[in-house]
Design an enzyme around this catalytic site. Structure first.
Site, PDB file in Angstrom:
ATOM      1  N   ASN A   9      35.562  30.132 -14.464  1.00  0.00           N
ATOM      2  CA  ASN A   9      34.306  29.927 -13.748  1.00  0.00           C
ATOM      3  C   ASN A   9      34.649  29.386 -12.369  1.00  0.00           C
ATOM      4  O   ASN A   9      35.021  28.223 -12.218  1.00  0.00           O
ATOM      5  CB  ASN A   9      33.416  28.935 -14.507  1.00  0.00           C
ATOM      6  CG  ASN A   9      32.148  28.599 -13.740  1.00  0.00           C
ATOM      7  OD1 ASN A   9      31.776  29.298 -12.804  1.00  0.00           O
ATOM      8  ND2 ASN A   9      31.480  27.532 -14.143  1.00  0.00           N
ATOM      9  N   LYS A  11      32.675  28.970  -9.866  1.00  0.00           N
ATOM     10  CA  LYS A  11      31.589  28.209  -9.261  1.00  0.00           C
ATOM     11  C   LYS A  11      31.331  28.704  -7.823  1.00  0.00           C
ATOM     12  O   LYS A  11      31.385  29.895  -7.571  1.00  0.00           O
ATOM     13  CB  LYS A  11      31.893  26.718  -9.339  1.00  0.00           C
ATOM     14  CG  LYS A  11      32.222  26.292 -10.789  1.00  0.00           C
ATOM     15  CD  LYS A  11      32.318  24.829 -10.997  1.00  0.00           C
ATOM     16  CE  LYS A  11      32.642  24.546 -12.462  1.00  0.00           C
ATOM     17  NZ  LYS A  11      32.590  23.115 -12.784  1.00  0.00           N
ATOM     18  N   HIS A  95      25.110  27.123 -18.156  1.00  0.00           N
ATOM     19  CA  HIS A  95      26.131  26.157 -17.774  1.00  0.00           C
ATOM     20  C   HIS A  95      25.465  24.834 -17.403  1.00  0.00           C
ATOM     21  O   HIS A  95      24.354  24.807 -16.878  1.00  0.00           O
ATOM     22  CB  HIS A  95      26.948  26.695 -16.592  1.00  0.00           C
ATOM     23  CG  HIS A  95      28.151  25.864 -16.276  1.00  0.00           C
ATOM     24  ND1 HIS A  95      28.076  24.715 -15.520  1.00  0.00           N
ATOM     25  CD2 HIS A  95      29.456  26.009 -16.624  1.00  0.00           C
ATOM     26  CE1 HIS A  95      29.282  24.193 -15.410  1.00  0.00           C
ATOM     27  NE2 HIS A  95      30.139  24.955 -16.059  1.00  0.00           N
ATOM     28  N   GLU A  97      25.821  22.800 -15.060  1.00  0.00           N
ATOM     29  CA  GLU A  97      25.413  22.666 -13.657  1.00  0.00           C
ATOM     30  C   GLU A  97      24.143  23.451 -13.384  1.00  0.00           C
ATOM     31  O   GLU A  97      23.320  23.038 -12.554  1.00  0.00           O
ATOM     32  CB  GLU A  97      26.553  23.116 -12.742  1.00  0.00           C
ATOM     33  CG  GLU A  97      27.720  22.142 -12.778  1.00  0.00           C
ATOM     34  CD  GLU A  97      29.031  22.732 -12.298  1.00  0.00           C
ATOM     35  OE1 GLU A  97      30.028  22.007 -12.297  1.00  0.00           O
ATOM     36  OE2 GLU A  97      29.062  23.934 -11.940  1.00  0.00           O
ATOM     37  N   GLU A 167      31.040  22.560 -23.682  1.00  0.00           N
ATOM     38  CA  GLU A 167      31.447  21.821 -22.494  1.00  0.00           C
ATOM     39  C   GLU A 167      30.842  20.421 -22.541  1.00  0.00           C
ATOM     40  O   GLU A 167      29.673  20.248 -22.185  1.00  0.00           O
ATOM     41  CB  GLU A 167      30.971  22.540 -21.233  1.00  0.00           C
ATOM     42  CG  GLU A 167      31.616  23.889 -21.006  1.00  0.00           C
ATOM     43  CD  GLU A 167      31.363  24.382 -19.595  1.00  0.00           C
ATOM     44  OE1 GLU A 167      32.330  24.665 -18.899  1.00  0.00           O
ATOM     45  OE2 GLU A 167      30.193  24.458 -19.199  1.00  0.00           O
ATOM     46  N   GLY A 173      34.838  18.436 -14.519  1.00  0.00           N
ATOM     47  CA  GLY A 173      35.172  18.032 -13.168  1.00  0.00           C
ATOM     48  C   GLY A 173      35.473  16.556 -12.998  1.00  0.00           C
ATOM     49  O   GLY A 173      35.617  16.076 -11.878  1.00  0.00           O
ATOM     50  N   SER A 213      37.542  20.236 -17.902  1.00  0.00           N
ATOM     51  CA  SER A 213      38.819  19.796 -17.319  1.00  0.00           C
ATOM     52  C   SER A 213      40.015  20.361 -18.077  1.00  0.00           C
ATOM     53  O   SER A 213      40.986  19.647 -18.356  1.00  0.00           O
ATOM     54  CB  SER A 213      38.881  18.266 -17.260  1.00  0.00           C
ATOM     55  OG  SER A 213      37.911  17.758 -16.374  1.00  0.00           O
TER      56      SER A 213
END
Length: 253
Positions: A9, A11, A95, A97, A167, A173, A213
């Site tokens: 991904n 992003k 996701h 985010e 996730e 991150g 991560s």
């Protein structure tokens, strides 16, 4: 036997030229890979160029999101028909985010999943808990609800392409990674809930990826576990060698 899937991904990184340059350097590094399905999910502007560049490779290209409708007055959105028209084969759905910054909900995840399946796109549905939810012992409740709503109203017979990505939001991150034991426990909760909602056959065949991560030095420890069928990789997938090392470490066991 569930085949490993390793997805990148990217992003909001990489222009079209940067994306194709990545592929030029990356493809030779994984040319002997036959154990894992590899998917790159670039930004929308890089999708057409990357699809074209990957045609002669064994690498699939997916989108980071999509709308559930085929067309309409939805400025800035991309439809499933637009994705299939350019040759995308996979799509990330829900996701964290997207949920955090763009108001995606379990209900819109369900709508997008139905649409992806109808258009023969392989859906990678993202689920996971926040730190306060984990610290409050709500991980199982959160994951069960996310899976139940995502699969609501969908015939298990058409869900065979389904991929789930676990996730833990607290590990995305942040440099923090769930221990293999934490990850495997969460994956088991997800698989048990799929069995409860859609039957044991689908649960047994559904690939569940770990994301949060993931790096070359922790990939092998995570992906050697029975419940973990690959990885959804963020920052470490932006460098060709780093991402290739993750794939090699994932498939070495």
């Amino acid at each position: 036997m569930r085949k490993l899937l390793i997805a990148a991904n990217w992003k909001m990184y990489k222009t079209p030229s940067e994306s194709t340059a990545f592929l030029t350097h990356f493809t030779p590094l994984v040319k002997h890979n036959d154990k894992a399905e590899i998917v790159l999910c670039p930004s929308m502007t890089s999708l057409p160029a990357l699809v074209d560049a990957a045609r002669s490779t064994h690498i699939s290209i997916g989108s980071q999101t999509m709308h559930w409708l085929n067309e309409g007055a939805y400025t800035g959105e991309t439809s499933p028909t637009m994705l299939t028209a350019i040759g995308a084969t996979h799509v990330l759905i829900g996701h964290s985010e997207r949920r955090q910054y763009f108001n995606e909900t379990d209900t819109t995840v369900n709508l997008k999943l139905k649409s992806a399946l109808a258009h023969k796109l392989t859906p990678i549905v993202c689920v996971g808990e926040h730190l306060n939810e984990r610290e409050s012992n709500l991980t199982a409740d959160v994951l069960k609800l996310q899976i139940s709503v995502a699969l609501e109203g969908i015939d298990p017979a058409i869900l065979t392409p389904l991929v789930i990505a676990y996730e833990p939001v607290w590990a995305i991150g942040t440099g923090r990674t769930a221990t293999p034991e934490i990850a495997e426990e969460a994956h088991k909760i997800i698989r048990d809930q799929i069995a409860h909602v859609a039957g044991p056959a689908l649960a047994a065949s559904t690939r569940i990826l770990y994301g949060g991560s993931v790096k070359p030095d922790n990939a092998a420890a995570l992906c050697c576990l029975e419940e973990i069928d690959g990885a959804l990789v963020g920052g470490a997938s932006l460098d060709p060698k780093s991402f290739a090392d993750i794939i090699h470490n994932d498939t070495s066991t």
